[in-house]
Design an enzyme around this catalytic site. Structure first.
Site, short mmCIF file in Angstrom:
data_model
loop_
_atom_site.label_atom_id
_atom_site.label_comp_id
_atom_site.label_asym_id
_atom_site.label_seq_id
_atom_site.Cartn_x
_atom_site.Cartn_y
_atom_site.Cartn_z
CG HIS A 1 -1.82 -1.00 1.63
ND1 HIS A 1 -3.03 -0.48 2.26
CD2 HIS A 1 -2.17 -2.09 0.46
CE1 HIS A 1 -3.27 -1.51 1.73
NE2 HIS A 1 -3.48 -2.76 0.86
CE1 TYR B 1 -9.92 2.18 3.32
CE2 TYR B 1 -9.56 2.39 0.56
CZ TYR B 1 -9.37 1.53 2.18
OH TYR B 1 -9.20 0.40 2.37
CG ASP C 1 -10.01 -0.58 -1.92
OD1 ASP C 1 -11.39 0.15 -2.15
OD2 ASP C 1 -9.94 -0.40 -0.57
CG HIS D 1 -12.41 1.56 0.91
ND1 HIS D 1 -13.65 2.06 2.66
CD2 HIS D 1 -12.40 0.70 1.53
CE1 HIS D 1 -13.77 1.12 3.46
NE2 HIS D 1 -12.47 0.22 3.00
CD GLU E 1 -9.40 -3.42 -2.85
OE1 GLU E 1 -10.11 -3.89 -0.89
OE2 GLU E 1 -8.44 -2.78 -3.23
CD GLU F 1 -11.90 -4.89 2.36
OE1 GLU F 1 -12.42 -3.79 2.93
OE2 GLU F 1 -11.09 -4.83 1.66
NE ARG G 1 -9.38 -7.12 -3.12
CZ ARG G 1 -8.66 -6.86 -1.54
NH1 ARG G 1 -10.33 -6.51 -0.88
NH2 ARG G 1 -8.18 -7.10 -0.68
CG HIS H 1 -9.43 -7.84 3.12
ND1 HIS H 1 -9.18 -6.58 3.51
CD2 HIS H 1 -9.64 -8.43 4.37
CE1 HIS H 1 -9.37 -5.79 4.60
NE2 HIS H 1 -9.14 -7.01 5.26
CD GLU I 1 -5.30 -5.68 1.34
OE1 GLU I 1 -5.54 -4.37 1.61
OE2 GLU I 1 -6.23 -6.24 1.41
#
Length: 403
Positions: free
Chosen positions: A123, A160, A211, A213, A237, A263, A284, A313, A340
């Site tokens: 990340h 985020y 992502d 989110h 994502e 996730e 995920r 995830h 991840e």
């Protein structure tokens, strides 16, 4: 046959809360499982202590599938994050026990290795695009072949995926939920520039991920996916809230950017339509939220029939126990895509000593017997539970938005 003689829950907070189940058997062998549900840890503790553990005592620890079905079907009020996290912890611990008794690393019991290692993504984030790319370059220098990019958005105070620390991110940061403002238009204007700059600075050999989110509508997600196409992202994502699976059909009509979601899914039923209709490219679902290794293998097998790969995830709300379980799973399935990986703090690694290692952009679970991870209860006791909520997001007009 080894009988389950005892089980207990350990809660520890070496920087963030983790819920661990430890199951002991008549053979003197024990196994560990992760039951962490970020921001809602204590309901899982109660579910395990009050409802699951009493049902485990005296059962044959080798009967993993039967125990899984007993806990899932026997509850009647099945599925949901609390129930499935509890079942996942039992499942991980039982697989750990079975592999220890066999004297093998778990992936060998799951059919053996399908690959030499697990490609992971790190990340990279920053308050600005420039800062994000500086951090991405650090990951690239460490050997990562894939990097998730998240950047601050001009005009928004907090976004985020952007943390105070360059390499450790924990969103559950308040005794009560912290609030941030969100603007979809500001975000949509900013995100393509992040990827344009990333390709200019980092080149085209790296896999770049992003992502969203769950923050967009289907047509907004289609717009973003289309705008990102020239920069060939590995995936986009969680583009929309995951509850409405039909949303992904509309996104598919507007972009060829690969889509990933899952996730927050708890069972195969949450992703059945998405996989069956090939509305996503990566599923995920994760070992701790989707009922453990036993159920995740079923999701992966179903996905394999429809040319959907896994991309589990693996943020720091998974303890090293869940990460180890995920790696054994990843190593053993044919349709693995990517994993991840967020590094844990030094304190967390001390509480959960583990055998998995990182090298040249890949993780390997190691060849220690079982999961290859343990919990040091003496160290765990130094870090008592601390209430921490995930944040919430509001639009600029004050109305609630998906975080």
């Amino acid at each position: 046959m080894p009988k389950i003689t005892a089980a207990r829950v350990v809660v520890t907070c070496p920087g963030r809360n983790f819920v661990t189940l430890k199951i002991e058997t008549s053979d003197g062998v024990y196994g560990v499982g992760d039951a962490t549900l970020n921001g809602r840890e204590l309901p899982v503790v109660s579910y395990l202590t009050d409802h699951v553990i009493p049902c485990l005592i005296g059962r044959d620890a080798h009967r993993i599938e039967d125990i899984w079905q007993y806990l899932y079907k026997g509850a009647y009020w099945r599925r949901g994050p609390v129930t499935m996290a509890a079942i996942a912890a039992v499942d991980m611990a039982l697989w750990d026990i079975k592999a220890k008794i066999a004297g093998l690393p778990l992936y060998q019991l799951l059919g053996g290795a399908c690959r030499e290692g697990i490609m992971v993504y790190g990340h990279a984030n920053g308050a600005t695009i420039e800062e994000t790319l500086e951090n991405a370059a650090v990951y690239a220098a460490q050997g990562y072949k894939a990097i998730r990019l998240q950047s601050g958005v001009p005009g928004l105070k907090g976004v985020y995926g952007v943390s105070k620390d360059k390499f450790f991110y924990e969103p559950a940061d308040g005794d009560l939920p912290t609030e941030s403002l969100w603007s979809t238009e500001k975000y949509l204007r900013s995100a393509p520039g992040l990827f344009e700059a990333a390709r200019d600075k980092l080149g085209w050999d790296l896999h770049l991920l992003h992502d969203v989110h769950h923050r967009l509508t289907p047509i907004e997600a289609g717009r973003l996916g289309k705008d990102l196409e020239p920069y060939r992202p590995f995936w986009m994502e969680d583009a929309v809230p995951a509850e409405n699976q039909a949303s992904f059909r509309l996104i598919r009509q507007h972009t060829t950017t690969p889509l990933a979601v899952g996730e927050v899914f708890n069972s195969i039923w949450d992703c059945k339509q998405l996989i069956e209709e090939q509305l996503i490219d990566y599923i995920r679902a994760t070992v701790v939220h989707a009922g453990g290794i036993t159920h995740l293998r079923k999701i992966a097998s179903f996905a394999d029939l429809h040319h959907v790969r896994t991309g589990c995830h693996g943020a720091t709300d998974l303890s090293p126990i869940a990460m180890a379980a995920a790696l054994h799973f990843d190593l053993s399935i044919p349709n693995f895509g990517i994993q991840e990986y967020m590094r844990h703090t030094e304190a967390t690694d001390t509480v959960f000593p583990h055998a998995y290692t990182f090298n040249d952009g890949m993780l390997h679970p190691g060849d220690a017997v079982g999961l290859g991870v343990d919990i040091n209860e003496t160290e765990a006791a130094k870090y008592p539970y601390k209430r921490a909520y995930l944040p919430i997001a509001r639009r600029e007009d004050g109305s609630m938005h998906d975080w």
